[in-house]
Design a protein around this motif. Structure first.
Motif, mmCIF file in Angstrom:
data_model
loop_
_atom_site.group_PDB
_atom_site.id
_atom_site.type_symbol
_atom_site.label_atom_id
_atom_site.label_comp_id
_atom_site.label_asym_id
_atom_site.label_seq_id
_atom_site.Cartn_x
_atom_site.Cartn_y
_atom_site.Cartn_z
ATOM 1 N N SER A 179 76.956 26.643 52.402
ATOM 2 C CA SER A 179 76.013 26.639 51.302
ATOM 3 C C SER A 179 74.813 25.998 51.584
ATOM 4 O O SER A 179 74.014 26.609 51.922
ATOM 5 N N GLU B 191 76.360 31.522 36.737
ATOM 6 C CA GLU B 191 77.265 31.554 37.882
ATOM 7 C C GLU B 191 78.673 31.910 37.440
ATOM 8 O O GLU B 191 79.168 31.446 36.416
ATOM 9 N N ILE B 192 79.325 32.743 38.230
ATOM 10 C CA ILE B 192 80.710 33.121 37.987
ATOM 11 C C ILE B 192 81.599 32.258 38.878
ATOM 12 O O ILE B 192 81.449 32.264 40.103
ATOM 13 N N THR B 193 82.502 31.511 38.261
ATOM 14 C CA THR B 193 83.395 30.641 39.009
ATOM 15 C C THR B 193 84.829 31.134 38.876
ATOM 16 O O THR B 193 85.284 31.462 37.771
ATOM 17 N N GLY C 57 82.677 29.996 43.981
ATOM 18 C CA GLY C 57 81.632 30.619 43.193
ATOM 19 C C GLY C 57 80.448 31.016 44.058
ATOM 20 O O GLY C 57 80.489 30.930 45.272
ATOM 21 N N GLY C 58 79.393 31.428 43.397
ATOM 22 C CA GLY C 58 78.199 31.883 44.110
ATOM 23 C C GLY C 58 77.627 33.155 43.527
ATOM 24 O O GLY C 58 76.408 33.372 43.540
ATOM 25 N N ASP C 59 78.493 34.009 42.981
ATOM 26 C CA ASP C 59 78.020 35.217 42.304
ATOM 27 C C ASP C 59 77.533 34.865 40.902
ATOM 28 O O ASP C 59 77.939 33.848 40.320
ATOM 29 N N THR C 60 76.675 35.678 40.363
ATOM 30 C CA THR C 60 76.168 35.467 39.000
ATOM 31 C C THR C 60 76.360 36.727 38.164
ATOM 32 O O THR C 60 76.443 37.842 38.697
ATOM 33 N N ASP C 61 76.418 36.536 36.828
ATOM 34 C CA ASP C 61 76.530 37.684 35.939
ATOM 35 C C ASP C 61 75.138 38.247 35.641
ATOM 36 O O ASP C 61 74.132 37.790 36.199
ATOM 37 N N GLU C 62 75.051 39.213 34.738
ATOM 38 C CA GLU C 62 73.786 39.875 34.445
ATOM 39 C C GLU C 62 72.752 38.933 33.837
ATOM 40 O O GLU C 62 71.553 39.190 33.904
ATOM 41 N N TYR D 176 77.157 30.816 48.195
ATOM 42 C CA TYR D 176 78.597 30.793 47.999
ATOM 43 C C TYR D 176 79.179 29.426 48.368
ATOM 44 O O TYR D 176 78.714 28.757 49.298
#
Length: 261
Positions: free
Chosen positions: A18, A232-234, A223-228, A199
């Motif tokens: 990261s 952050e999506i964990t 985590g590291g991805d995000t929603d619209e 990530y």
């Protein structure tokens, strides 16, 4: 999701960037030990090794989240040599509690050898991102189960080159010390993190030891991805393992079930 690009000390790729217990110090262990402990291809001064386990407690032992982060000593008096690591990790039993497994033990011996041969500085000059920078092993404490069997707890503190990808943490091991010799060893705890921005991942495994039941709970977060909306999506998963020691002093580790988080 968690990806691994992690490099071991030997140049092998490894990751991507990261208890609570009441302890008392005791040096009055009545267990008799031989000066020289012998196992296949391993010979150490057993008294010298056991003297490093200055904290001795009876079960129950319950590891809290700060045990490896704050409640362990990393000093010359608790450091383990390569031969002592070999002895404590004798008959290592693999389990699925950690991605690191025995690799952290191998790393600790690798770096101890580099330093003993005055080759560590040369290694540091050539390491690159993601490569293991150091790994050291230390004792924590002894947990007495009965008059013939104790668990010798020790850990490896490791870290990679300070750049992305990165990884660092502490991995806790338990050696079954039965009838004055180590019978087997396995990984029982962990507090680690890794990442390759954006990530990241973290792993926490906590052990609970009583005379009749030994369990470990492993929690993985990444985590590291995000929603619209840019949040952050964990992701988090948790599993419970049961551990037993058979009649020969060998660890038996079984995944019990996935826990709700």
């Amino acid at each position: 999701m968690k990806q691994f690009i992690y490099l071991f000390g030997l140049g092998l790729l490894l990751t991507a960037c990261s208890g609570e217990s009441t302890t008392t110090t005791s040096n009055s262990d009545t267990t008799k030990t031989d000066t020289l402990a012998m196992l296949p291809n391993i010979a150490i001064d057993l008294n010298a090794l056991l003297s490093k386990f200055s904290v001795s407690t009876s079960e129950p032992f319950v590891q809290d989240t700060l045990y490896l982060a704050e409640n362990v000593s990393m000093s010359d008096t608790t450091a383990l040599t390569t031969d002592e690591i070999k002895y404590l990790s004798y008959n290592y039993i693999e389990n699925e509690m950690s991605f690191s497994g025995k690799s952290s033990i191998d790393d600790a011996m690798f770096f101890d050898s580099l330093k003993a041969n005055n080759e560590y500085e040369g290694y540091i000059e050539v390491i690159d991102i993601g490569m293991m920078k150091d790994a050291k092993a230390y004792v924590t404490q002894k947990v007495v189960l009965d008059e013939t069997t104790s668990l010798l707890l020790w850990f490896v503190d490791y870290g990679t080159y300070e750049a992305c990808p990165f990884a660092s943490g502490k991995v806790l091991y338990a050696s079954v010390f039965q009838n004055n010799e180590v019978k087997s060893c396995t990984l029982i705890g962990e507090d680690s993190s890794s990442g390759d921005a954006p990530y990241w991942s973290s792993d926490m495994t906590l052990i609970s030891i009583t005379k009749n039941k030994i369990t470990a709970v492993k929690t993985d977060r990444n985590g590291g991805d995000t929603d619209e909306e840019g949040n952050e999506i964990t992701f988090e998963t948790s599993s419970e393992y049961t551990l037993t020691i058979d009649a020969n002093g060998m660890w038996v580790v079984t995944a019990v079930e996935a826990l709700a988080v």
